[in-house]
Write a protein that holds these residues in place. Structure first.
Motif, PDB file in Angstrom:
ATOM      1  N   ASP A  42       9.637   5.232   3.935  1.00 25.29           N
ATOM      2  CA  ASP A  42       8.226   5.116   4.315  1.00 25.29           C
ATOM      3  C   ASP A  42       7.784   3.658   4.317  1.00 25.29           C
ATOM      4  O   ASP A  42       7.061   3.214   5.214  1.00 25.29           O
ATOM      5  N   VAL A  43       8.208   2.928   3.287  1.00 25.12           N
ATOM      6  CA  VAL A  43       7.828   1.513   3.176  1.00 25.12           C
ATOM      7  C   VAL A  43       8.334   0.744   4.395  1.00 25.12           C
ATOM      8  O   VAL A  43       7.588  -0.006   5.025  1.00 25.12           O
ATOM      9  N   ILE A  44       9.594   0.956   4.735  1.00 22.66           N
ATOM     10  CA  ILE A  44      10.173   0.247   5.872  1.00 22.66           C
ATOM     11  C   ILE A  44       9.489   0.654   7.173  1.00 22.66           C
ATOM     12  O   ILE A  44       9.104  -0.188   7.976  1.00 22.66           O
ATOM     13  N   ARG A  45       9.330   1.959   7.391  1.00 24.78           N
ATOM     14  CA  ARG A  45       8.707   2.447   8.623  1.00 24.78           C
ATOM     15  C   ARG A  45       7.283   1.893   8.775  1.00 24.78           C
ATOM     16  O   ARG A  45       6.906   1.388   9.834  1.00 24.78           O
ATOM     17  N   ASN A  46       6.504   1.955   7.708  1.00 26.03           N
ATOM     18  CA  ASN A  46       5.123   1.482   7.787  1.00 26.03           C
ATOM     19  C   ASN A  46       5.042  -0.033   7.956  1.00 26.03           C
ATOM     20  O   ASN A  46       4.189  -0.534   8.690  1.00 26.03           O
ATOM     21  N   ALA A  47       5.936  -0.761   7.288  1.00 26.20           N
ATOM     22  CA  ALA A  47       5.938  -2.222   7.426  1.00 26.20           C
ATOM     23  C   ALA A  47       6.332  -2.631   8.842  1.00 26.20           C
ATOM     24  O   ALA A  47       5.724  -3.533   9.431  1.00 26.20           O
ATOM     25  N   VAL A  48       7.326  -1.966   9.400  1.00 24.76           N
ATOM     26  CA  VAL A  48       7.733  -2.262  10.781  1.00 24.76           C
ATOM     27  C   VAL A  48       6.586  -1.960  11.742  1.00 24.76           C
ATOM     28  O   VAL A  48       6.263  -2.770  12.622  1.00 24.76           O
ATOM     29  N   SER A  49       5.955  -0.825  11.568  1.00 22.03           N
ATOM     30  CA  SER A  49       4.833  -0.463  12.431  1.00 22.03           C
ATOM     31  C   SER A  49       3.701  -1.485  12.321  1.00 22.03           C
ATOM     32  O   SER A  49       3.137  -1.913  13.331  1.00 22.03           O
ATOM     33  N   ALA A  50       3.391  -1.886  11.093  1.00 19.54           N
ATOM     34  CA  ALA A  50       2.325  -2.872  10.890  1.00 19.54           C
ATOM     35  C   ALA A  50       2.681  -4.214  11.523  1.00 19.54           C
ATOM     36  O   ALA A  50       1.839  -4.863  12.149  1.00 19.54           O
ATOM     37  N   GLY A  51       3.931  -4.631  11.367  1.00 19.13           N
ATOM     38  CA  GLY A  51       4.353  -5.912  11.942  1.00 19.13           C
ATOM     39  C   GLY A  51       4.304  -5.913  13.459  1.00 19.13           C
ATOM     40  O   GLY A  51       3.782  -6.845  14.073  1.00 19.13           O
ATOM     41  N   ILE A  52       4.813  -4.857  14.054  1.00 18.66           N
ATOM     42  CA  ILE A  52       4.789  -4.774  15.518  1.00 18.66           C
ATOM     43  C   ILE A  52       3.351  -4.660  16.011  1.00 18.66           C
ATOM     44  O   ILE A  52       2.940  -5.353  16.938  1.00 18.66           O
ATOM     45  N   GLY A  53       2.600  -3.792  15.364  1.00 19.29           N
ATOM     46  CA  GLY A  53       1.204  -3.599  15.780  1.00 19.29           C
ATOM     47  C   GLY A  53       0.381  -4.871  15.659  1.00 19.29           C
ATOM     48  O   GLY A  53      -0.367  -5.231  16.563  1.00 19.29           O
ATOM     49  N   SER A  54       0.545  -5.567  14.555  1.00 16.61           N
ATOM     50  CA  SER A  54      -0.201  -6.806  14.353  1.00 16.61           C
ATOM     51  C   SER A  54       0.233  -7.883  15.342  1.00 16.61           C
ATOM     52  O   SER A  54      -0.599  -8.594  15.919  1.00 16.61           O
ATOM     53  N   GLY A  55       1.529  -7.991  15.566  1.00 16.66           N
ATOM     54  CA  GLY A  55       2.033  -8.981  16.518  1.00 16.66           C
ATOM     55  C   GLY A  55       1.532  -8.728  17.927  1.00 16.66           C
ATOM     56  O   GLY A  55       1.091  -9.650  18.624  1.00 16.66           O
TER      57      GLY A  55
ATOM     58  N   GLY B 166       0.809  -1.210   0.000  1.00 16.41           N
ATOM     59  CA  GLY B 166       0.000   0.000   0.000  1.00 16.41           C
ATOM     60  C   GLY B 166       0.845   1.264   0.000  1.00 16.41           C
ATOM     61  O   GLY B 166       0.528   2.242  -0.678  1.00 16.41           O
ATOM     62  N   THR B 167       1.934   1.234   0.742  1.00 19.30           N
ATOM     63  CA  THR B 167       2.823   2.403   0.808  1.00 19.30           C
ATOM     64  C   THR B 167       3.489   2.647  -0.543  1.00 19.30           C
ATOM     65  O   THR B 167       3.621   3.789  -0.983  1.00 19.30           O
ATOM     66  N   VAL B 168       3.879   1.577  -1.230  1.00 18.71           N
ATOM     67  CA  VAL B 168       4.479   1.713  -2.556  1.00 18.71           C
ATOM     68  C   VAL B 168       3.459   2.321  -3.528  1.00 18.71           C
ATOM     69  O   VAL B 168       3.772   3.272  -4.258  1.00 18.71           O
ATOM     70  N   VAL B 169       2.246   1.799  -3.532  1.00 13.85           N
ATOM     71  CA  VAL B 169       1.214   2.304  -4.439  1.00 13.85           C
ATOM     72  C   VAL B 169       0.894   3.767  -4.136  1.00 13.85           C
ATOM     73  O   VAL B 169       0.634   4.565  -5.037  1.00 13.85           O
ATOM     74  N   ALA B 170       0.953   4.137  -2.869  1.00 13.46           N
ATOM     75  CA  ALA B 170       0.668   5.516  -2.473  1.00 13.46           C
ATOM     76  C   ALA B 170       1.814   6.471  -2.835  1.00 13.46           C
ATOM     77  O   ALA B 170       1.675   7.679  -2.699  1.00 13.46           O
TER      78      ALA B 170
END
Length: 160
Positions: free
Chosen positions: A94-107, A84-88
């Motif tokens: 941004d891709v790394i920051r958002n992916a890390v946030s999503a991974g931690i948040g989901s976990g 989603g970040t790439v498409v946006a």
């Protein structure tokens, strides 16, 4: 809107377009893209902005759902966020920051659910943890993120 309505809307759209037996990820993606685009237009955004927002939601939902089906929810969250970040139009950072946030948040959210915490509270805890991680320990931002998540869940419950 109830989360289970998103794939139902997407399934209806895909079936109408002649797609037979769409996957759960495809149904969710089509529903998310449609709902996001409609919501953006209703908010007064121009069609070009609404379509881009819908595309981000659709790609993120499809990639995330496809990965989650075989690799688990947290992996799906990371993949969906990155796509989603790439498409946006996000930067590599941004891709790394958002992916890390999503991974931690989901976990964190999954761990909280395993301890019989309500889904909305688990989501709030996950959002707060993900925000804390990517803001360099900004507690105020983490608390704000968690509270906003919980308030959003409460608002959705009062509408339904």
């Amino acid at each position: 809107m109830q989360p289970q309505l998103i794939p139902a809307i997407g399934n209806s759209i895909l079936t109408t377009l002649g797609v037979t037996a769409p996957t759960a990820a495809a149904s969710y993606a089509a529903g998310a893209a449609t709902i996001t685009t409609a919501g953006s237009l209703a908010a007064g955004n121009p069609p070009s902005v609404a379509i881009k927002q819908g595309a981000v939601a659709g790609v993120s939902g499809y990639v995330g759902g496809t990965v989650a089906a075989t690799q688990g929810v947290t992996a799906g969250s990371v993949a969906g966020s990155a796509a989603g970040t790439v498409v946006a139009g996000g930067t590599p950072q941004d891709v790394i920051r958002n992916a890390v946030s999503a991974g931690i948040g989901s976990g964190v959210g999954e761990a909280a659910l395993a301890k019989d915490v309500s889904p909305s509270t688990a989501q709030a805890l996950g959002k707060g943890a993900g925000t804390l991680a990517v803001t360099g320990g900004n507690v105020q931002a983490a608390i704000t993120s968690a509270v906003n998540s919980e308030l959003s869940s409460l608002a959705q419950q009062s509408i339904s």
